[in-house]
Write an enzyme that holds these catalytic residues in place. Structure first.
Site, short mmCIF file in Angstrom:
data_model
loop_
_atom_site.label_atom_id
_atom_site.label_comp_id
_atom_site.label_asym_id
_atom_site.label_seq_id
_atom_site.Cartn_x
_atom_site.Cartn_y
_atom_site.Cartn_z
N ASP A 138 -0.67 0.36 3.12
CA ASP A 138 -1.59 -0.77 2.99
C ASP A 138 -1.10 -1.55 1.76
O ASP A 138 -0.35 -1.02 0.95
CB ASP A 138 -2.99 -0.17 2.75
CG ASP A 138 -3.99 -1.18 2.22
OD1 ASP A 138 -4.12 -2.25 2.82
OD2 ASP A 138 -4.62 -0.89 1.18
N ASP A 143 -6.16 2.63 0.81
CA ASP A 143 -7.27 2.88 -0.10
C ASP A 143 -8.58 2.20 0.30
O ASP A 143 -9.64 2.70 0.02
CB ASP A 143 -6.92 2.48 -1.54
CG ASP A 143 -7.14 1.01 -1.78
OD1 ASP A 143 -6.80 0.22 -0.87
OD2 ASP A 143 -7.66 0.65 -2.84
P1 ADP Z 1 -5.91 -5.56 2.58
O1 ADP Z 1 -5.50 -5.07 3.92
O2 ADP Z 1 -4.78 -6.27 1.87
O3 ADP Z 1 -6.50 -4.47 1.75
P2 ADP Z 1 -8.49 -6.66 3.42
O4 ADP Z 1 -8.34 -6.30 4.88
O5 ADP Z 1 -9.41 -5.81 2.63
O6 ADP Z 1 -7.02 -6.73 2.75
O7 ADP Z 1 -8.98 -8.17 3.32
C1 ADP Z 1 -8.35 -9.19 4.06
C2 ADP Z 1 -8.83 -10.55 3.62
O8 ADP Z 1 -10.23 -10.72 3.88
C3 ADP Z 1 -8.67 -10.84 2.15
O9 ADP Z 1 -7.36 -11.21 1.84
C4 ADP Z 1 -9.67 -11.98 1.97
O10 ADP Z 1 -9.12 -13.20 2.40
C5 ADP Z 1 -10.80 -11.59 2.92
N1 ADP Z 1 -11.88 -10.87 2.21
C6 ADP Z 1 -12.29 -9.60 2.44
N2 ADP Z 1 -13.32 -9.25 1.62
C7 ADP Z 1 -13.55 -10.33 0.82
C8 ADP Z 1 -14.46 -10.62 -0.24
N3 ADP Z 1 -15.38 -9.73 -0.69
N4 ADP Z 1 -14.39 -11.84 -0.84
C9 ADP Z 1 -13.48 -12.74 -0.42
N5 ADP Z 1 -12.60 -12.54 0.59
C10 ADP Z 1 -12.63 -11.36 1.22
MG MG Z 2 -6.75 -2.43 1.09
#
Ligand code: ADP
Ligand code: MG
Length: 323
Positions: free
Chosen positions: A13, A278
């Site tokens: 990730d 994570d």
């Molecule tokens: P990763 O796989 O890199 O851990 P996530 O799947 O958790 O990323 O999140 C993907 C996208 O969703 C973020 O890059 C953001 O654009 C949006 N996002 C998710 N949660 C939030 C939040 N609390 N505030 C703003 N944007 C969010």
């Molecule tokens: Mg993540």
């Protein structure tokens, strides 16, 4: 648990796994014209609403945003941003939405240090500016003023473009270009809509863990493993991180079930898969993998889905595994 020696591929990730997961706010770009007389007041209220909304989430982005809001408004720890209600919605990989009462906004407005001088310097120092396509000199543009912040409740929607679309928020091409411009710099961009209108976009940037490049090199070279990056973040930011750590096999803008399906497909093609993650959004993927490895800082649900939990958050430790 599967025999780790038989693994073919290790999937990482991005946020919080390859990167520190402690992004900092690099830009707040206002996407609406604000009346000059009410400018400071409007921006202050906007920043507070963003802080209240993100205080409900424990996503690394949310933590960085609330830290930023507290810092720039000189709010101390006693000033609780959290509003106790059940009107909060979180969609992993997309964003958040909530309803905030005006009384809560006003309580916080009254706590903001009246000595804070919302000068041009303050805006610059805190990376707040108009989006590049907003021409402040343009005459006769409809402007938002304090009446925008007079409603009894504010529906605050924060997240990526897909989340905005899902919530019926209108997006114009200028905004999408501004989004792309910031993503090309390797930043993670998300949008803030209040009562259905996008008022700003925010970008954050995260740093790669220094040991990641060597760890990934070693996994490929000494263990003969294929390495892949799966992320919910945008493709441009994912490519930038991938380049820094030496991963070329990248799939971005994935929802939690997409990450899980990708692993399922690899397994169906005969591969044995390890997954390192994570975030709460990694739980289905960790459970699906032949070997799920959770970084201990992760949320409880992630830890429960994993076979191994690593408490020392240093991904270099993988090269000591018996893969
Ligand atoms: P990763 O796989 O890199 O851990 P996530 O799947 O958790 O990323 O999140 C993907 C996208 O969703 C973020 O890059 C953001 O654009 C949006 N996002 C998710 N949660 C939030 C939040 N609390 N505030 C703003 N944007 C969010
Ligand atoms: Mg993540």
């Amino acid at each position: 648990m599967e025999q780790a020696q038989n693994l073919d591929i290790i999937i990482f990730d991005k946020t919080g796994t390859l990167t520190h997961g402690k992004p900092s706010v690099t830009n707040v770009k206002l996407t609406e014209y604000f009346s000059q007389t009410a400018f400071s007041d409007c921006v202050k209220k906007l920043i507070i609403l963003i802080g209240i909304a993100e205080a409900n989430s424990d996503h690394p982005i949310a933590l960085s945003v609330t830290k930023y809001v507290r810092k720039i408004l000189n709010l101390d720890e006693d000033a609780s941003l959290v509003q106790m209600n059940n009107k909060f919605k979180l969609e992993a990989g997309l964003g958040i939405a909530c309803l905030i009462e005006r009384s809560h906004l006003e309580t916080l407005v009254s706590l903001v240090d009246s000595n804070t001088n919302f000068s041009t310097e303050w805006f610059c120092k805190n990376n707040i500016s108009y989006a590049s396509y907003i021409d402040v000199q343009a005459p006769n543009k409809p402007k938002l003023d304090d009446s925008f912040f007079q409603s009894n409740e504010f529906k605050v929607t924060i997240g990526n473009l897909r989340w905005m679309k899902n919530n019926g928020v209108e997006l114009n091409s200028d905004l999408q270009q501004e989004n792309e411009r910031l993503e090309l710099l390797g930043e993670t961009v998300f949008h803030v809509a209040i009562n259905g209108k996008i008022v700003c976009l925010i970008s954050v940037s995260d740093t790669v863990k220094p040991e990641a490049l060597l760890a990934i090199y070693s996994l490929k070279k000494f263990y003969g493993l294929e390495v892949m990056l799966l992320t919910g973040d945008n493709v441009r930011s994912a490519m930038s991180i991938g380049r820094q750590v030496g991963i070329h096999n990248i799939y971005a803008e994935l929802l939690p079930q997409h990450k899980m399906n990708k692993i399922k497909n690899l397994q169906e093609s005969g591969m044995r898969v390890a997954m390192v993650g994570d975030g709460i959004n990694d739980a289905p993927a960790l459970a699906q993998a032949n070997l799920g490895i959770a970084i201990a800082k992760g949320t409880d649900i992630t830890i429960e889905s994993a076979n191994i939990v690593i408490t020392k958050v240093n991904i270099f430790c993988f090269i000591n595994f018996k893969f």
